[in-house]
Design a protein around this motif. Structure first.
Motif, PDB file in Angstrom:
ATOM      1  N   PHE A   5       0.823  -1.201   0.000  1.00  0.00           N
ATOM      2  CA  PHE A   5       0.000   0.000   0.000  1.00  0.00           C
ATOM      3  C   PHE A   5       0.858   1.252   0.000  1.00  0.00           C
ATOM      4  O   PHE A   5       0.580   2.208  -0.722  1.00  0.00           O
ATOM      5  N   ILE A   8       2.453   1.920  -3.588  1.00  0.00           N
ATOM      6  CA  ILE A   8       1.663   2.524  -4.665  1.00  0.00           C
ATOM      7  C   ILE A   8       1.017   3.837  -4.250  1.00  0.00           C
ATOM      8  O   ILE A   8       0.239   4.404  -5.006  1.00  0.00           O
ATOM      9  N   SER A   9       1.369   4.334  -3.082  1.00  0.00           N
ATOM     10  CA  SER A   9       0.782   5.597  -2.638  1.00  0.00           C
ATOM     11  C   SER A   9       1.512   6.801  -3.240  1.00  0.00           C
ATOM     12  O   SER A   9       1.056   7.930  -3.100  1.00  0.00           O
ATOM     13  N   ARG A  14       4.073   4.975  -8.979  1.00  0.00           N
ATOM     14  CA  ARG A  14       3.044   4.468  -9.900  1.00  0.00           C
ATOM     15  C   ARG A  14       3.495   4.650 -11.342  1.00  0.00           C
ATOM     16  O   ARG A  14       3.276   3.769 -12.192  1.00  0.00           O
ATOM     17  N   ILE A  21       5.360  -1.751 -17.019  1.00  0.00           N
ATOM     18  CA  ILE A  21       4.311  -2.499 -17.722  1.00  0.00           C
ATOM     19  C   ILE A  21       4.515  -2.361 -19.234  1.00  0.00           C
ATOM     20  O   ILE A  21       4.405  -3.327 -19.990  1.00  0.00           O
ATOM     21  N   THR A  76       3.245  -7.925 -10.552  1.00  0.00           N
ATOM     22  CA  THR A  76       2.011  -7.309 -10.066  1.00  0.00           C
ATOM     23  C   THR A  76       1.269  -8.168  -9.052  1.00  0.00           C
ATOM     24  O   THR A  76       0.270  -7.709  -8.476  1.00  0.00           O
ATOM     25  N   ILE A  88     -14.683  -6.021  -4.818  1.00  0.00           N
ATOM     26  CA  ILE A  88     -15.346  -4.939  -5.538  1.00  0.00           C
ATOM     27  C   ILE A  88     -16.736  -5.388  -5.965  1.00  0.00           C
ATOM     28  O   ILE A  88     -16.895  -6.385  -6.668  1.00  0.00           O
ATOM     29  N   THR A  89     -17.726  -4.640  -5.507  1.00  0.00           N
ATOM     30  CA  THR A  89     -19.105  -4.946  -5.874  1.00  0.00           C
ATOM     31  C   THR A  89     -19.549  -3.985  -6.964  1.00  0.00           C
ATOM     32  O   THR A  89     -19.091  -2.852  -7.046  1.00  0.00           O
ATOM     33  N   GLN A  93     -22.689  -0.515  -2.025  1.00  0.00           N
ATOM     34  CA  GLN A  93     -23.229  -1.350  -0.948  1.00  0.00           C
ATOM     35  C   GLN A  93     -24.305  -0.608  -0.176  1.00  0.00           C
ATOM     36  O   GLN A  93     -24.152   0.546   0.114  1.00  0.00           O
TER      37      GLN A  93
ATOM     38  N   ALA B   2      -5.719   9.941  -7.700  1.00  0.00           N
ATOM     39  CA  ALA B   2      -4.604   9.712  -6.786  1.00  0.00           C
ATOM     40  C   ALA B   2      -5.101   9.554  -5.354  1.00  0.00           C
ATOM     41  O   ALA B   2      -4.446   8.923  -4.521  1.00  0.00           O
ATOM     42  N   PHE B   5      -5.247   5.955  -3.821  1.00  0.00           N
ATOM     43  CA  PHE B   5      -3.996   5.349  -3.375  1.00  0.00           C
ATOM     44  C   PHE B   5      -3.571   5.924  -2.030  1.00  0.00           C
ATOM     45  O   PHE B   5      -3.112   5.197  -1.156  1.00  0.00           O
ATOM     46  N   LYS B   6      -3.712   7.220  -1.900  1.00  0.00           N
ATOM     47  CA  LYS B   6      -3.355   7.849  -0.628  1.00  0.00           C
ATOM     48  C   LYS B   6      -4.269   7.318   0.480  1.00  0.00           C
ATOM     49  O   LYS B   6      -3.829   7.075   1.604  1.00  0.00           O
ATOM     50  N   ILE B   8      -5.761   4.425   0.945  1.00  0.00           N
ATOM     51  CA  ILE B   8      -5.489   3.082   1.476  1.00  0.00           C
ATOM     52  C   ILE B   8      -4.040   2.912   1.906  1.00  0.00           C
ATOM     53  O   ILE B   8      -3.616   1.806   2.257  1.00  0.00           O
ATOM     54  N   SER B   9      -3.280   3.994   1.909  1.00  0.00           N
ATOM     55  CA  SER B   9      -1.879   3.884   2.314  1.00  0.00           C
ATOM     56  C   SER B   9      -1.729   3.927   3.826  1.00  0.00           C
ATOM     57  O   SER B   9      -0.641   3.705   4.350  1.00  0.00           O
ATOM     58  N   THR B  76     -16.486   0.105  -2.567  1.00  0.00           N
ATOM     59  CA  THR B  76     -15.167  -0.396  -2.985  1.00  0.00           C
ATOM     60  C   THR B  76     -14.874  -0.165  -4.463  1.00  0.00           C
ATOM     61  O   THR B  76     -13.759  -0.444  -4.912  1.00  0.00           O
ATOM     62  N   ARG B  77     -15.826   0.361  -5.197  1.00  0.00           N
ATOM     63  CA  ARG B  77     -15.622   0.462  -6.654  1.00  0.00           C
ATOM     64  C   ARG B  77     -14.388   1.241  -7.083  1.00  0.00           C
ATOM     65  O   ARG B  77     -13.734   0.860  -8.059  1.00  0.00           O
ATOM     66  N   LEU B  79     -11.575   1.054  -6.064  1.00  0.00           N
ATOM     67  CA  LEU B  79     -10.398   0.177  -6.024  1.00  0.00           C
ATOM     68  C   LEU B  79     -10.208  -0.592  -7.327  1.00  0.00           C
ATOM     69  O   LEU B  79      -9.118  -1.100  -7.595  1.00  0.00           O
ATOM     70  N   ALA B  80     -11.255  -0.655  -8.135  1.00  0.00           N
ATOM     71  CA  ALA B  80     -11.162  -1.447  -9.365  1.00  0.00           C
ATOM     72  C   ALA B  80     -10.083  -0.921 -10.299  1.00  0.00           C
ATOM     73  O   ALA B  80      -9.437  -1.686 -11.021  1.00  0.00           O
ATOM     74  N   ILE B  82      -7.227  -0.041  -9.711  1.00  0.00           N
ATOM     75  CA  ILE B  82      -5.880  -0.555  -9.427  1.00  0.00           C
ATOM     76  C   ILE B  82      -5.613  -1.810 -10.251  1.00  0.00           C
ATOM     77  O   ILE B  82      -4.589  -1.919 -10.931  1.00  0.00           O
ATOM     78  N   ARG B  85      -5.280  -0.916 -13.882  1.00  0.00           N
ATOM     79  CA  ARG B  85      -4.057  -0.211 -14.291  1.00  0.00           C
ATOM     80  C   ARG B  85      -2.871  -1.153 -14.407  1.00  0.00           C
ATOM     81  O   ARG B  85      -2.072  -1.031 -15.327  1.00  0.00           O
ATOM     82  N   TRP B  86      -2.748  -2.075 -13.449  1.00  0.00           N
ATOM     83  CA  TRP B  86      -1.638  -3.036 -13.492  1.00  0.00           C
ATOM     84  C   TRP B  86      -2.221  -4.432 -13.382  1.00  0.00           C
ATOM     85  O   TRP B  86      -2.291  -5.010 -12.276  1.00  0.00           O
TER      86      TRP B  86
END
Lengths: 93, 93
Positions: A5, A8-9, A14, A21, A76, A88-89, A93, B2, B5-6, B8-9, B76-77, B79-80, B82, B85-86
């Motif tokens: 975490f 990638i912050s 990134r 990649i 990765t 991920i939903t 939610q 951005a 990412f910050k 969840i860091s 959580t969407r 997060l998709a 991430i 991207r990789w």
DNA sequence: AGTATAAGCAAGTAACCACTTGCCTATCAA
DNA sequence: TTGATAGGCAAGTGGTTACTTGCTTATACT
């Protein structure tokens, strides 16, 4: 691990992953010039090297030394734990 | 963005997401006590509130005020991006 | 109306982190 | 062997950020 975490912050890190990649197995100097040209990253060689330290600690980049060159490879797989931890939903939610 | 990412860091913010996955629609006080009990988070109410600001800015948490309570919902969407991207490959690249 | 509960606002502080600077090591070519 | 290239090491610095402290606002209950 928490290292992923943190890794990638940072925007520059990134960009490094983006660049790896596109083209894997780059040296530090290659990465620096291509980051400057294609990703508008102006960091110094030492700065990029320190970022690679962080990415390596997170398991996102592996280093392989051959002669006087050190090649950097992306991995990765550590990112998978993010999607596993908070699935991920489709709908909110 | 951005901001995701910050967001969840930080370990405490990840614990908040964990807690909201377990039980959604919590108030600030609920979150504080459950974080302390179940996730060993000792942060003050204000600290948790500031973390929720960051999570909200990242689109990972939505706030809904009803009366004197503010309920927090996880989304959580964001997060998709991430995984997009990789992309995660099975074998090391 | 008065009190308690839930939460927001804002300034100050301390720790962390990205970056620089300067120097050193190692490999290869002439 | 000398110079050039590729990279490592480590200390110092400035900006960011998580957290605290103190105060204020808003809703609900008696």
């Amino acid at each position: 691990m928490a290292d992923v975490f943190k890794a990638i912050s940072d925007e520059t890190r990134r960009a490094i992953l983006d660049e790896l990649i596109e083209r894997d197995e780059q040296t530090l100097f290659e990465l620096c010039s291509r980051l400057a040209m294609r990703h508008a990253v102006t960091s110094s060689r030492q700065a990029v090297s320190q970022h690679l330290d962080v990415l390596e600690a997170a398991g996102l980049v592996r280093r392989e030394k051959r002669g006087r060159y050190t090649f950097h490879t992306i991995d990765t797989r550590p990112l998978a734990q993010i999607a596993e931890r908070w699935p991920i939903t489709e709908a909110p939610q």
